[in-house]
Design a protein around this motif. Structure first.
Motif, PDB file in Angstrom:
ATOM      1  N   ILE A  72       0.850  -1.180   0.000  1.00 58.53           N
ATOM      2  CA  ILE A  72       0.000   0.000   0.000  1.00 58.53           C
ATOM      3  C   ILE A  72       0.892   1.239   0.000  1.00 58.53           C
ATOM      4  CG2 ILE A  72      -0.209   0.057   2.531  1.00 58.53           C
ATOM      5  CD1 ILE A  72      -3.082   1.080   2.138  1.00 58.53           C
ATOM      6  N   SER A  73       0.483   2.241  -0.760  1.00 57.89           N
ATOM      7  CA  SER A  73       1.246   3.487  -0.806  1.00 57.89           C
ATOM      8  C   SER A  73       0.279   4.635  -1.080  1.00 57.89           C
ATOM      9  CB  SER A  73       2.326   3.423  -1.894  1.00 57.89           C
ATOM     10  OG  SER A  73       1.738   3.257  -3.180  1.00 57.89           O
ATOM     11  N   ARG A  74       0.774   5.827  -0.900  1.00 61.89           N
ATOM     12  CA  ARG A  74      -0.074   6.986  -1.145  1.00 61.89           C
ATOM     13  C   ARG A  74       0.738   8.100  -1.780  1.00 61.89           C
ATOM     14  NH1 ARG A  74      -2.598   8.286   4.428  1.00 61.89           N
ATOM     15  NH2 ARG A  74      -3.614   9.965   3.257  1.00 61.89           N
ATOM     16  N   ASP A  75       0.075   8.856  -2.636  1.00 64.03           N
ATOM     17  CA  ASP A  75       0.652  10.036  -3.252  1.00 64.03           C
ATOM     18  C   ASP A  75      -0.186  11.208  -2.771  1.00 64.03           C
ATOM     19  OD1 ASP A  75       1.372  12.170  -4.907  1.00 64.03           O
ATOM     20  OD2 ASP A  75       1.821  10.849  -6.588  1.00 64.03           O
ATOM     21  N   ASN A  76       0.305  11.903  -1.774  1.00 67.72           N
ATOM     22  CA  ASN A  76      -0.475  12.971  -1.172  1.00 67.72           C
ATOM     23  C   ASN A  76      -0.727  14.114  -2.150  1.00 67.72           C
ATOM     24  OD1 ASN A  76      -0.679  11.618   1.300  1.00 67.72           O
ATOM     25  ND2 ASN A  76       1.267  12.480   2.020  1.00 67.72           N
ATOM     26  N   ALA A  77       0.207  14.344  -3.056  1.00 66.65           N
ATOM     27  CA  ALA A  77       0.033  15.417  -4.040  1.00 66.65           C
ATOM     28  C   ALA A  77      -1.120  15.109  -4.988  1.00 66.65           C
ATOM     29  CB  ALA A  77       1.322  15.619  -4.812  1.00 66.65           C
ATOM     30  N   LYS A  78      -1.320  13.823  -5.274  1.00 61.14           N
ATOM     31  CA  LYS A  78      -2.397  13.411  -6.175  1.00 61.14           C
ATOM     32  C   LYS A  78      -3.656  12.997  -5.418  1.00 61.14           C
ATOM     33  CE  LYS A  78       0.641  11.848  -9.916  1.00 61.14           C
ATOM     34  NZ  LYS A  78       1.024  10.698 -10.796  1.00 61.14           N
ATOM     35  N   ASN A  79      -3.589  13.049  -4.088  1.00 59.75           N
ATOM     36  CA  ASN A  79      -4.757  12.654  -3.285  1.00 59.75           C
ATOM     37  C   ASN A  79      -5.219  11.244  -3.639  1.00 59.75           C
ATOM     38  OD1 ASN A  79      -5.840  14.150  -1.168  1.00 59.75           O
ATOM     39  ND2 ASN A  79      -7.723  14.590  -2.263  1.00 59.75           N
ATOM     40  N   THR A  80      -4.261  10.357  -3.787  1.00 59.81           N
ATOM     41  CA  THR A  80      -4.544   9.012  -4.268  1.00 59.81           C
ATOM     42  C   THR A  80      -3.778   7.985  -3.445  1.00 59.81           C
ATOM     43  OG1 THR A  80      -4.919   9.824  -6.518  1.00 59.81           O
ATOM     44  CG2 THR A  80      -4.467   7.474  -6.278  1.00 59.81           C
ATOM     45  N   VAL A  81      -4.410   6.851  -3.222  1.00 64.78           N
ATOM     46  CA  VAL A  81      -3.805   5.724  -2.537  1.00 64.78           C
ATOM     47  C   VAL A  81      -3.783   4.540  -3.503  1.00 64.78           C
ATOM     48  CG1 VAL A  81      -3.997   4.148  -0.591  1.00 64.78           C
ATOM     49  CG2 VAL A  81      -4.622   6.536  -0.321  1.00 64.78           C
ATOM     50  N   TYR A  82      -2.735   3.743  -3.399  1.00 69.60           N
ATOM     51  CA  TYR A  82      -2.563   2.610  -4.300  1.00 69.60           C
ATOM     52  C   TYR A  82      -2.443   1.308  -3.522  1.00 69.60           C
ATOM     53  CZ  TYR A  82      -1.239   6.485  -7.341  1.00 69.60           C
ATOM     54  OH  TYR A  82      -1.220   7.666  -8.045  1.00 69.60           O
ATOM     55  N   LEU A  83      -2.776   0.234  -4.195  1.00 67.98           N
ATOM     56  CA  LEU A  83      -2.522  -1.102  -3.655  1.00 67.98           C
ATOM     57  C   LEU A  83      -1.901  -1.921  -4.775  1.00 67.98           C
ATOM     58  CD1 LEU A  83      -2.851  -2.945  -1.153  1.00 67.98           C
ATOM     59  CD2 LEU A  83      -4.928  -3.839  -2.239  1.00 67.98           C
ATOM     60  N   GLN A  84      -0.605  -2.138  -4.673  1.00 68.60           N
ATOM     61  CA  GLN A  84       0.103  -2.975  -5.635  1.00 68.60           C
ATOM     62  C   GLN A  84      -0.022  -4.417  -5.178  1.00 68.60           C
ATOM     63  OE1 GLN A  84       1.756  -2.175  -8.584  1.00 68.60           O
ATOM     64  NE2 GLN A  84       1.885  -4.404  -8.834  1.00 68.60           N
ATOM     65  N   MET A  85      -0.573  -5.250  -6.045  1.00 68.11           N
ATOM     66  CA  MET A  85      -0.823  -6.641  -5.697  1.00 68.11           C
ATOM     67  C   MET A  85      -0.004  -7.532  -6.626  1.00 68.11           C
ATOM     68  SD  MET A  85      -4.940  -6.511  -5.044  1.00 68.11           S
ATOM     69  CE  MET A  85      -5.300  -6.308  -6.779  1.00 68.11           C
ATOM     70  N   ASN A  86       0.911  -8.270  -6.045  1.00 70.16           N
ATOM     71  CA  ASN A  86       1.766  -9.184  -6.800  1.00 70.16           C
ATOM     72  C   ASN A  86       1.510 -10.622  -6.361  1.00 70.16           C
ATOM     73  OD1 ASN A  86       3.018  -6.929  -8.023  1.00 70.16           O
ATOM     74  ND2 ASN A  86       4.538  -6.819  -6.383  1.00 70.16           N
ATOM     75  N   SER A  87       1.967 -11.549  -7.179  1.00 71.97           N
ATOM     76  CA  SER A  87       1.817 -12.979  -6.865  1.00 71.97           C
ATOM     77  C   SER A  87       0.386 -13.313  -6.466  1.00 71.97           C
ATOM     78  CB  SER A  87       2.788 -13.378  -5.736  1.00 71.97           C
ATOM     79  OG  SER A  87       4.111 -13.080  -6.080  1.00 71.97           O
ATOM     80  N   LEU A  88      -0.535 -12.848  -7.252  1.00 70.62           N
ATOM     81  CA  LEU A  88      -1.950 -13.027  -6.927  1.00 70.62           C
ATOM     82  C   LEU A  88      -2.357 -14.495  -6.951  1.00 70.62           C
ATOM     83  CD1 LEU A  88      -3.311  -9.910  -8.780  1.00 70.62           C
ATOM     84  CD2 LEU A  88      -3.736 -10.448  -6.379  1.00 70.62           C
ATOM     85  N   LYS A  89      -3.275 -14.815  -6.050  1.00 69.08           N
ATOM     86  CA  LYS A  89      -3.778 -16.176  -5.896  1.00 69.08           C
ATOM     87  C   LYS A  89      -5.294 -16.179  -6.130  1.00 69.08           C
ATOM     88  CE  LYS A  89      -0.434 -16.913  -2.170  1.00 69.08           C
ATOM     89  NZ  LYS A  89      -0.262 -17.302  -0.739  1.00 69.08           N
ATOM     90  N   PRO A  90      -5.857 -17.314  -6.487  1.00 65.02           N
ATOM     91  CA  PRO A  90      -7.309 -17.381  -6.662  1.00 65.02           C
ATOM     92  C   PRO A  90      -8.073 -16.904  -5.424  1.00 65.02           C
ATOM     93  CG  PRO A  90      -6.299 -19.314  -7.611  1.00 65.02           C
ATOM     94  CD  PRO A  90      -5.211 -18.564  -6.904  1.00 65.02           C
ATOM     95  N   GLU A  91      -7.530 -17.150  -4.251  1.00 67.64           N
ATOM     96  CA  GLU A  91      -8.209 -16.728  -3.024  1.00 67.64           C
ATOM     97  C   GLU A  91      -8.168 -15.222  -2.798  1.00 67.64           C
ATOM     98  OE1 GLU A  91      -5.851 -19.095  -3.347  1.00 67.64           O
ATOM     99  OE2 GLU A  91      -4.490 -19.112  -1.599  1.00 67.64           O
ATOM    100  N   ASP A  92      -7.458 -14.491  -3.640  1.00 68.56           N
ATOM    101  CA  ASP A  92      -7.486 -13.031  -3.586  1.00 68.56           C
ATOM    102  C   ASP A  92      -8.686 -12.460  -4.342  1.00 68.56           C
ATOM    103  OD1 ASP A  92      -3.930 -13.105  -3.982  1.00 68.56           O
ATOM    104  OD2 ASP A  92      -5.042 -12.723  -2.125  1.00 68.56           O
ATOM    105  N   THR A  93      -9.432 -13.310  -5.010  1.00 69.18           N
ATOM    106  CA  THR A  93     -10.605 -12.862  -5.747  1.00 69.18           C
ATOM    107  C   THR A  93     -11.626 -12.251  -4.803  1.00 69.18           C
ATOM    108  OG1 THR A  93     -10.321 -14.496  -7.520  1.00 69.18           O
ATOM    109  CG2 THR A  93     -12.542 -13.617  -7.180  1.00 69.18           C
ATOM    110  N   ALA A  94     -12.016 -11.021  -5.087  1.00 68.62           N
ATOM    111  CA  ALA A  94     -12.953 -10.301  -4.223  1.00 68.62           C
ATOM    112  C   ALA A  94     -13.230  -8.927  -4.834  1.00 68.62           C
ATOM    113  CB  ALA A  94     -12.379 -10.131  -2.829  1.00 68.62           C
ATOM    114  N   VAL A  95     -14.209  -8.266  -4.260  1.00 69.70           N
ATOM    115  CA  VAL A  95     -14.391  -6.843  -4.523  1.00 69.70           C
ATOM    116  C   VAL A  95     -13.536  -6.091  -3.516  1.00 69.70           C
ATOM    117  CG1 VAL A  95     -16.001  -4.908  -4.595  1.00 69.70           C
ATOM    118  CG2 VAL A  95     -16.723  -7.169  -5.409  1.00 69.70           C
TER     119      VAL A  95
END
Length: 126
Positions: A72-95
């Motif tokens: 998780i990271s945030r860019d305060n100048a852009k008023n935006t938060v990110y979630l970088q997801m790597n090595s995804l698994k089927p159990e990560d499936t969700a909203v």
């Protein structure tokens, strides 16, 4: 605060996605931001959170199930938060939902977050 999550989609196991959460209505300065997810038939669960600190990237905390794979990271100048997801698994499936809390704490409980985005669907499947 209005939150707009985006970046979801279909990805194969082992793949990566980056979710974004853009805020409008006011600055996210001082807000803790969190990502949660809800799979079909399950309760909404905590994924990651990041505090706001003006002079640094903020403190972070992760659910054990995603630690080492998600960032998780945030860019305060852009008023935006990110979630970088790597090595995804089927159990990560969700909203996946982003949320904001104005108290500044590092919370894992959904009840501590006042503002919520609409959610973006992540499907991990071959």
């Amino acid at each position: 605060v209005q939150l707009q999550a985006s970046g979801g989609g279909l990805v194969q196991p082992g793949g990566s996605l980056r979710l974004s959460c853009a805020a409008s209505g006011r600055t996210l300065s001082g807000y803790t931001m969190g990502w949660f997810r809800q799979a079909p038939g399950k309760e909404r669960e905590f994924v990651a959170a990041i505090t706001w600190i003006s002079w640094s990237a903020g403190r972070t905390y992760y659910a054990d199930s995603v630690k080492g794979r998600f960032t998780i990271s945030r860019d305060n100048a852009k008023n935006t938060v990110y979630l970088q997801m790597n090595s995804l698994k089927p159990e990560d499936t969700a909203v996946y939902y982003c949320a904001a809390d104005s108290t500044g704490g590092l919370w894992v409980e959904t009840k501590m977050y006042v503002y919520w985005g609409q959610g973006t669907l992540v499907t991990v499947s071959s």
